[in-house]
Enzyme design. Structure first.
Site, PDB file in Angstrom:
ATOM      1  N   THR A   1      -5.949 -57.518  -3.099  1.00 57.60           N
ATOM      2  CA  THR A   1      -7.285 -58.021  -3.390  1.00 57.60           C
ATOM      3  C   THR A   1      -7.981 -58.545  -2.146  1.00 57.60           C
ATOM      4  O   THR A   1      -9.214 -58.585  -2.076  1.00 57.60           O
ATOM      5  CB  THR A   1      -7.197 -59.131  -4.456  1.00 57.60           C
ATOM      6  OG1 THR A   1      -6.502 -58.617  -5.595  1.00 57.60           O
ATOM      7  CG2 THR A   1      -8.557 -59.620  -4.897  1.00 57.60           C
TER       8      THR A   1
ATOM      9  N   LYS B   1       6.416 -58.937  -8.516  1.00 58.82           N
ATOM     10  CA  LYS B   1       5.093 -58.726  -9.093  1.00 58.82           C
ATOM     11  C   LYS B   1       5.147 -57.352  -9.746  1.00 58.82           C
ATOM     12  O   LYS B   1       5.188 -56.327  -9.069  1.00 58.82           O
ATOM     13  CB  LYS B   1       4.002 -58.790  -8.029  1.00 58.82           C
ATOM     14  CG  LYS B   1       2.608 -58.536  -8.624  1.00 58.82           C
ATOM     15  CD  LYS B   1       1.516 -58.510  -7.572  1.00 58.82           C
ATOM     16  CE  LYS B   1       0.175 -58.190  -8.231  1.00 58.82           C
ATOM     17  NZ  LYS B   1      -0.927 -58.085  -7.236  1.00 58.82           N
TER      18      LYS B   1
ATOM     19  N   TYR C   1       6.815 -56.365  -4.608  1.00 58.90           N
ATOM     20  CA  TYR C   1       5.576 -55.887  -5.221  1.00 58.90           C
ATOM     21  C   TYR C   1       5.820 -54.470  -5.717  1.00 58.90           C
ATOM     22  O   TYR C   1       5.845 -53.520  -4.937  1.00 58.90           O
ATOM     23  CB  TYR C   1       4.449 -55.944  -4.195  1.00 58.90           C
ATOM     24  CG  TYR C   1       3.060 -55.658  -4.723  1.00 58.90           C
ATOM     25  CD1 TYR C   1       2.797 -55.474  -6.078  1.00 58.90           C
ATOM     26  CD2 TYR C   1       1.975 -55.593  -3.846  1.00 58.90           C
ATOM     27  CE1 TYR C   1       1.520 -55.228  -6.543  1.00 58.90           C
ATOM     28  CE2 TYR C   1       0.683 -55.355  -4.290  1.00 58.90           C
ATOM     29  CZ  TYR C   1       0.467 -55.170  -5.643  1.00 58.90           C
ATOM     30  OH  TYR C   1      -0.815 -54.919  -6.089  1.00 58.90           O
TER      31      TYR C   1
END
Length: 311
Positions: free
Chosen positions: A46, A162, A134
């Site tokens: 992000t 994640k 991730y």
């Protein structure tokens, strides 16, 4: 260490001319914490981590570390690439205040699952901070099966994942049922946040939470503490909002909404990303207005004396 709660990955705000908007970044970090975030994530997807200069990256990390130190909250830092040696070097340079590093499964080169496991074994052995894997196969091109996920969970210095696989699939079910108790599963697909919390995830790293942090924090609490029916309803509504925020590549729509809220100076992104289209931006703003009207938590702007968003 077990991570639990809502972690908000921050956008990297840019001024109209394209320069890093450092004051806006610091303000945004404090705002999401004020509204109930457990901690923040710096330089995740992000935050457009590929485009800041080295000096800008250092400033972003300095700002985020300072805010988290002052607020006594966790800071997760995105670090690592598809180079094992390069990832080891990046991890070694992390700020001492970083709580954990978010390290992506090696992308593009598509190693075997055994290669992914060995990659994280090397990173975990050398990292000065604990690691969060991730797992995002639609970006990496590498799907991980349940055996590999559970093997990663057993590595020393790997404290969580994640999990952003775009589904509640067989591997997800196996991970949730067989992982060790202190291994954190953090929902990483915003639209699947509620069902993963229902399965026992300890929290989420949710980009959508930047636009309405209080409601996403409330969702984490509701699945943890109950009652369940309001948690389910809030999850449905937030999933619909998240769908509009991811209608174009992350974080372009989120930035457009934050700019409309007056919280960052512009919706600017850096190439190869393009700003969100007008149609998608309007749809996201309409979804936000609809959620704010029907939801149980007041919209961000209401507490600041504005009845509507800046359009």
């Amino acid at each position: 260490m077990t991570l639990a709660g809502l972690f908000v990955p921050l956008v990297t705000p840019f001024a109209v001319g394209g320069a890093l908007a450092a004051e806006a970044l610091e303000r945004l970090a404090n705002e999401v914490l004020d509204e109930g975030a457990t901690g923040i994530v710096a330089l995740g997807t992000t935050g457009e981590p590929a485009t800041p200069t080295a000096a800008e990256r250092a400033l972003i990390l300095d700002i985020c570390a300072r805010v988290c130190r002052e607020r006594d909250v966790p800071l997760i830092v995105g670090a690592g690439s598809n180079s094992t040696a390069g990832s080891v070097e990046a991890l070694a340079g992390l700020d001492a205040y970083s709580t954990a590093a978010l390290a992506v499964v090696p992308y593009y080169t598509r190693p075997t699952e055994a290669g992914v496991l060995e990659h994280f074994r090397h990173l975990a052995a050398s990292s000065p901070v604990p690691l969060i894997v991730y797992n995002i196969p639609y970006r990496t091109g590498r799907t991980l099966g349940p055996d590999t996920l559970l093997a990663l969970a057993d590595l020393p210095n790997v404290i969580g994942v994640k999990h952003a696989v775009g589904a509640i699939d067989d591997a997800t079910i196996a991970l949730m049922s067989a992982r060790r108790a202190d291994f954190a599963v953090l929902a990483g697909d915003d639209q699947y946040m509620s069902p993963l919390l229902a399965l026992g995830a300890s929290g989420a790293i949710a980009a959508s939470a930047a636009v309405h942090t209080a409601s996403f924090a409330a969702l984490v609490r509701a699945w943890r503490d109950g009652p369940i029916d309001p948690a389910r309803l809030l999850g449905h509504r937030l999933a619909a909002l998240s769908a509009t925020l991811f209608a174009e590549p992350n974080p372009v729509v989120i930035k457009a909404v934050l700019a409309a809220q007056g919280r960052i100076p512009s919706p600017a992104v850096r190439l190869p990303l393009l700003p969100a289209s007008d149609a998608v931006t309007e749809a996201a703003l309409a979804a936000f207005d609809d959620f704010a009207t029907r939801g149980t938590v007041k919209p961000w702007c209401e507490d600041r004396g504005s009845a509507t968003l800046k359009r």
